[in-house]
Design a protein around this motif. Structure first.
Motif, PDB file in Angstrom:
ATOM      1  N   PHE A  87       0.836  -1.207   0.000  1.00 27.30           N
ATOM      2  CA  PHE A  87       0.000   0.000   0.000  1.00 27.30           C
ATOM      3  C   PHE A  87       0.867   1.252   0.000  1.00 27.30           C
ATOM      4  O   PHE A  87       1.946   1.270   0.580  1.00 27.30           O
ATOM      5  N   PHE A  88       0.350   2.307  -0.631  1.00 23.95           N
ATOM      6  CA  PHE A  88       1.067   3.579  -0.645  1.00 23.95           C
ATOM      7  C   PHE A  88       0.056   4.702  -0.779  1.00 23.95           C
ATOM      8  O   PHE A  88      -1.148   4.479  -0.894  1.00 23.95           O
ATOM      9  N   THR A  89       0.550   5.908  -0.730  1.00 27.63           N
ATOM     10  CA  THR A  89      -0.284   7.078  -0.938  1.00 27.63           C
ATOM     11  C   THR A  89       0.502   8.061  -1.796  1.00 27.63           C
ATOM     12  O   THR A  89       1.685   7.835  -2.077  1.00 27.63           O
ATOM     13  N   VAL A  90      -0.161   9.098  -2.240  1.00 26.34           N
ATOM     14  CA  VAL A  90       0.457  10.149  -3.054  1.00 26.34           C
ATOM     15  C   VAL A  90      -0.013  11.487  -2.490  1.00 26.34           C
ATOM     16  O   VAL A  90      -1.030  11.544  -1.782  1.00 26.34           O
ATOM     17  N   PRO A  91       0.703  12.565  -2.780  1.00 25.55           N
ATOM     18  CA  PRO A  91       0.291  13.875  -2.244  1.00 25.55           C
ATOM     19  C   PRO A  91      -1.164  14.229  -2.537  1.00 25.55           C
ATOM     20  O   PRO A  91      -1.828  14.864  -1.719  1.00 25.55           O
ATOM     21  N   LEU A 100      -3.687   3.460  -1.690  1.00 28.04           N
ATOM     22  CA  LEU A 100      -3.607   2.976  -3.063  1.00 28.04           C
ATOM     23  C   LEU A 100      -2.849   1.657  -3.071  1.00 28.04           C
ATOM     24  O   LEU A 100      -1.940   1.447  -2.258  1.00 28.04           O
ATOM     25  N   VAL A 101      -3.219   0.792  -4.007  1.00 22.39           N
ATOM     26  CA  VAL A 101      -2.477  -0.447  -4.212  1.00 22.39           C
ATOM     27  C   VAL A 101      -2.658  -0.857  -5.670  1.00 22.39           C
ATOM     28  O   VAL A 101      -3.730  -0.679  -6.247  1.00 22.39           O
ATOM     29  N   GLN A 102      -1.582  -1.359  -6.258  1.00 23.69           N
ATOM     30  CA  GLN A 102      -1.660  -1.859  -7.625  1.00 23.69           C
ATOM     31  C   GLN A 102      -2.300  -3.241  -7.606  1.00 23.69           C
ATOM     32  O   GLN A 102      -1.929  -4.097  -6.803  1.00 23.69           O
ATOM     33  N   GLU A 103      -3.232  -3.483  -8.508  1.00 27.58           N
ATOM     34  CA  GLU A 103      -3.820  -4.820  -8.619  1.00 27.58           C
ATOM     35  C   GLU A 103      -2.735  -5.863  -8.855  1.00 27.58           C
ATOM     36  O   GLU A 103      -2.818  -6.975  -8.327  1.00 27.58           O
ATOM     37  N   SER A 104      -1.713  -5.508  -9.615  1.00 27.94           N
ATOM     38  CA  SER A 104      -0.640  -6.455  -9.932  1.00 27.94           C
ATOM     39  C   SER A 104       0.187  -6.848  -8.708  1.00 27.94           C
ATOM     40  O   SER A 104       0.973  -7.786  -8.777  1.00 27.94           O
ATOM     41  N   ARG A 105       0.006  -6.144  -7.589  1.00 31.74           N
ATOM     42  CA  ARG A 105       0.759  -6.458  -6.373  1.00 31.74           C
ATOM     43  C   ARG A 105      -0.114  -7.063  -5.274  1.00 31.74           C
ATOM     44  O   ARG A 105       0.364  -7.280  -4.163  1.00 31.74           O
ATOM     45  N   LEU A 106      -1.371  -7.367  -5.579  1.00 33.18           N
ATOM     46  CA  LEU A 106      -2.252  -7.943  -4.561  1.00 33.18           C
ATOM     47  C   LEU A 106      -1.739  -9.283  -4.037  1.00 33.18           C
ATOM     48  O   LEU A 106      -2.022  -9.650  -2.899  1.00 33.18           O
ATOM     49  N   GLY A 107      -0.967  -9.995  -4.833  1.00 34.65           N
ATOM     50  CA  GLY A 107      -0.405 -11.274  -4.402  1.00 34.65           C
ATOM     51  C   GLY A 107       0.548 -11.153  -3.229  1.00 34.65           C
ATOM     52  O   GLY A 107       0.905 -12.153  -2.599  1.00 34.65           O
TER      53      GLY A 107
END
Length: 141
Positions: A87-91, A100-107
């Motif tokens: 998980f991450f965030t942006v300004p 936020l999280v990329q679907e490609s990193r849900l694993g």
């Protein structure tokens, strides 16, 4: 520990929660909302690529982002600061309780952990009556 989560798990997790519908928000973005109907509030959104969330590796906008609501700023920080999780965030999201999280990193997330995170997102926006019923069913009421 349960198996790793996948993008295909999102719909099942969301639809297992009470009074959820897949609608739209932020214009035309697919969004899981509670309760169903015009008063629904989004708790998980498929975000369009945009200039406010750039992949540092490619320099291009992320094209597979999910926005998941959090209950508070401290809940958001706990997810973002956990080095085990993607998980991450942006300004652009400063002051907004969501990660936020990329679907490609849900694993990188166990299915049971992602389920809990999405349940918490639902709890963050669900009407009080639904929250109470949900928590009582799970022995937390």
């Amino acid at each position: 520990m349960s198996r790793p989560a996948t993008p295909d798990d999102i719909d099942g997790i969301c639809r297992a929660l009470p009074e959820v519908e897949l609608g739209t928000s932020w214009g035309d973005r697919p969004t899981y909302k509670v309760p169903a109907g015009p008063k629904g509030r989004g708790f998980l959104l498929y975000r369009a690529p945009g200039a406010t969330a750039i992949d540092p590796a490619s320099g291009e906008p992320f094209d597979d982002l999910l926005v998941i609501r959090t209950g508070s700023e401290s809940d958001k920080a706990a997810l973002v600061d956990d080095d085990r999780l993607p998980f991450f965030t942006v300004p652009h999201f400063r002051g907004y309780n969501a990660v936020l999280v990329q679907e490609s990193r849900l694993g990188e997330i166990a299915l049971d952990e992602l389920t809990e995170i999405i349940e918490d997102a639902w709890l963050a926006v669900a009407p009080a009556r639904l929250r109470k019923e949900f928590l009582e069913e799970r022995g937390h009421g």
